[in-house]
Write an enzyme that holds these catalytic residues in place. Structure first.
Site, short mmCIF file in Angstrom:
data_model
loop_
_atom_site.label_atom_id
_atom_site.label_comp_id
_atom_site.label_asym_id
_atom_site.label_seq_id
_atom_site.Cartn_x
_atom_site.Cartn_y
_atom_site.Cartn_z
N GLY A 1 0.87 -1.18 0.00
CA GLY A 1 0.00 0.00 0.00
C GLY A 1 0.90 1.22 0.00
CG ASP B 1 -0.02 2.08 -5.73
OD1 ASP B 1 -1.20 1.68 -5.80
OD2 ASP B 1 0.81 1.66 -4.92
CG ASN C 1 -5.27 1.82 -7.17
OD1 ASN C 1 -4.50 1.95 -6.22
ND2 ASN C 1 -6.43 1.21 -7.05
O1 MRU Z 1 0.57 -4.05 -4.50
P1 MRU Z 1 -0.04 -3.30 -3.38
O2 MRU Z 1 -0.87 -4.13 -2.47
O3 MRU Z 1 0.99 -2.46 -2.64
O4 MRU Z 1 -1.02 -2.27 -4.10
C1 MRU Z 1 -1.75 -1.38 -3.32
C2 MRU Z 1 -2.71 -0.57 -4.07
O5 MRU Z 1 -2.81 -0.64 -5.27
C3 MRU Z 1 -3.52 0.42 -3.28
O6 MRU Z 1 -4.77 0.61 -3.85
C4 MRU Z 1 -2.78 1.77 -3.28
O7 MRU Z 1 -1.48 1.61 -2.80
C5 MRU Z 1 -3.48 2.79 -2.48
S1 MRU Z 1 -3.28 2.46 -0.77
C6 MRU Z 1 -3.93 3.67 0.17
#
Ligand code: MRU
Length: 348
Positions: A54, A238, A248
């Protein structure tokens, strides 16, 4: 910072007794295990291996990682500790390429190096804690701003909650505030192949706070929208380019397309630390690709024939034109574009 209020009980990243404490998100929901990390290298591994994930949570973990690195370098090199920090920052920064909060947090920490000559750990810890506290405060503000736009059922993707941030969450911050205000009657959580952040993390996190969530397969989103059962789509981000193009979790773009087709508002909730003004648009956003085994196996079991050629991009970019509403801690933008985003930053 670690104060947990009703409706906001989960914390994934903590600083405790001179170490970084992470809730190991790879093991949820089966086990609630915490890692205690005492080196920057271990924090880098935890980010790369998705024990913490995240965008904002990665940035906060990395900021605490810098504190550990400064301790190590100061013990080894005394007043010259800063000279040894560059490779550490580079390794931490490369751990996940798409989430810009990682780079943002490392730059903020680096900006304090000059003031932190003799006692770097104490001073840098102050900065890391501030980043953490500001993230939670920003999420609460975003939650309250976004909640005013919600009625009825929300569909969300991946996990953009407390687990993905310092606490409270971005998309799930909006969900939390809307639930508190009685504006929300249902949350649909998409599974989010292949890491299953929706099933494993979002449903678990909402259960901790007593917010009812219904799990659906990623493929069910369109038919739910067609049946009129979704009133809002809310996701995190992201990295958001200066023109509003939004990276994202892979699959978000498809959701935005089908939401637009059905006339359902598509909301992105993200702090301004996720906006990368150095990226003009989608083409400037690096997309992380992960191991093909993440999609040729499920739970360690092969689900595709040996030798399968698989491609595993883990983020996609939703064009700004499909984002109806961008909610940040500085305010809300309808139909984000370059001018509105630069005005948001200019507003202080
Ligand atoms: O691969 P991840 O689990 O790190 O991906 C996370 C996401 O895509 C979330 O939607 C994004 O980081 C927003 S978190 C507030």
């Amino acid at each position: 910072m670690n104060k947990r209020e009703a409706g906001d009980t989960v914390r994934a990243v903590m600083w405790e007794e001179g170490a970084v404490r992470l809730l190991d998100q790879r093991r949820l929901p089966g086990a609630e295990d915490y890692l205690r990390l005492r080196s920057a290298a271990a924090v880098g591994d935890a980010i790369r291996n998705m024990a913490v994930r995240g965008a904002p949570a990665i940035g906060i973990a990395a900021a605490y990682g810098v504190v550990l690195a400064a301790r190590e370098c100061h013990e080894r090199q005394g007043r010259d500790w800063r000279e040894a920090m560059d490779p550490v920052l580079q390794t931490l920064g490369a751990a996940r390429p798409t989430a810009v909060n990682l780079r943002w947090a490392l730059e903020r920490m680096r900006a304090r190096f000059a003031d932190a000559v003799d006692a770097p750990e104490t001073m840098l810890l102050e900065e890391a804690r501030l980043i953490h506290e500001q993230d939670i405060a920003g999420n609460r503000r975003m939650g309250d701003l976004g909640a005013g736009q919600i009625t009825g059922a929300v569909l969300t993707y991946c996990n953009a909650g407390s687990l993905a941030t310092g606490g409270y969450g971005t998309a799930l911050g909006v969900v939390r505030s809307a639930w508190r205000d009685g504006r929300l009657d249902q949350v649909f959580a998409c599974e989010t192949r292949p890491w299953m952040q929706g099933a494993r993390l979002t449903v678990w996190e909402l259960q901790q706070d007593g917010i009812p969530a219904t799990l659906i397969t990623d493929a069910a989103a369109a038919s739910l929208m067609q049946a009129g059962r979704v009133r809002n789509v809310v996701t995190g981000a992201d990295r958001i380019a200066a023109n509003g193009d939004t990276a994202n979790k892979i699959g978000t773009y498809g959701l935005a397309v089908i939401a637009r087709h059905h006339g359902i508002p598509f909301m992105v909730a993200a702090p301004t630390s996720t906006i990368d003004l150095a990226a003009a648009g989608a083409a400037d956003i690096p997309i992380e690709h992960r191991d093909a085994e993440e999609i040729t196996r499920v739970g360690g079991v092969e689900t595709a024939p040996a030798g399968t050629c698989a491609e595993n991009p883990v983020f996609d970019v939703t064009p700004a034109a499909l984002v109806d509403l961008l909610v940040t801690e500085k305010g809300l933008i309808r139909g984000p574009d370059r001018d509105k985003i630069s005005a948001l930053f200019a507003s202080g």
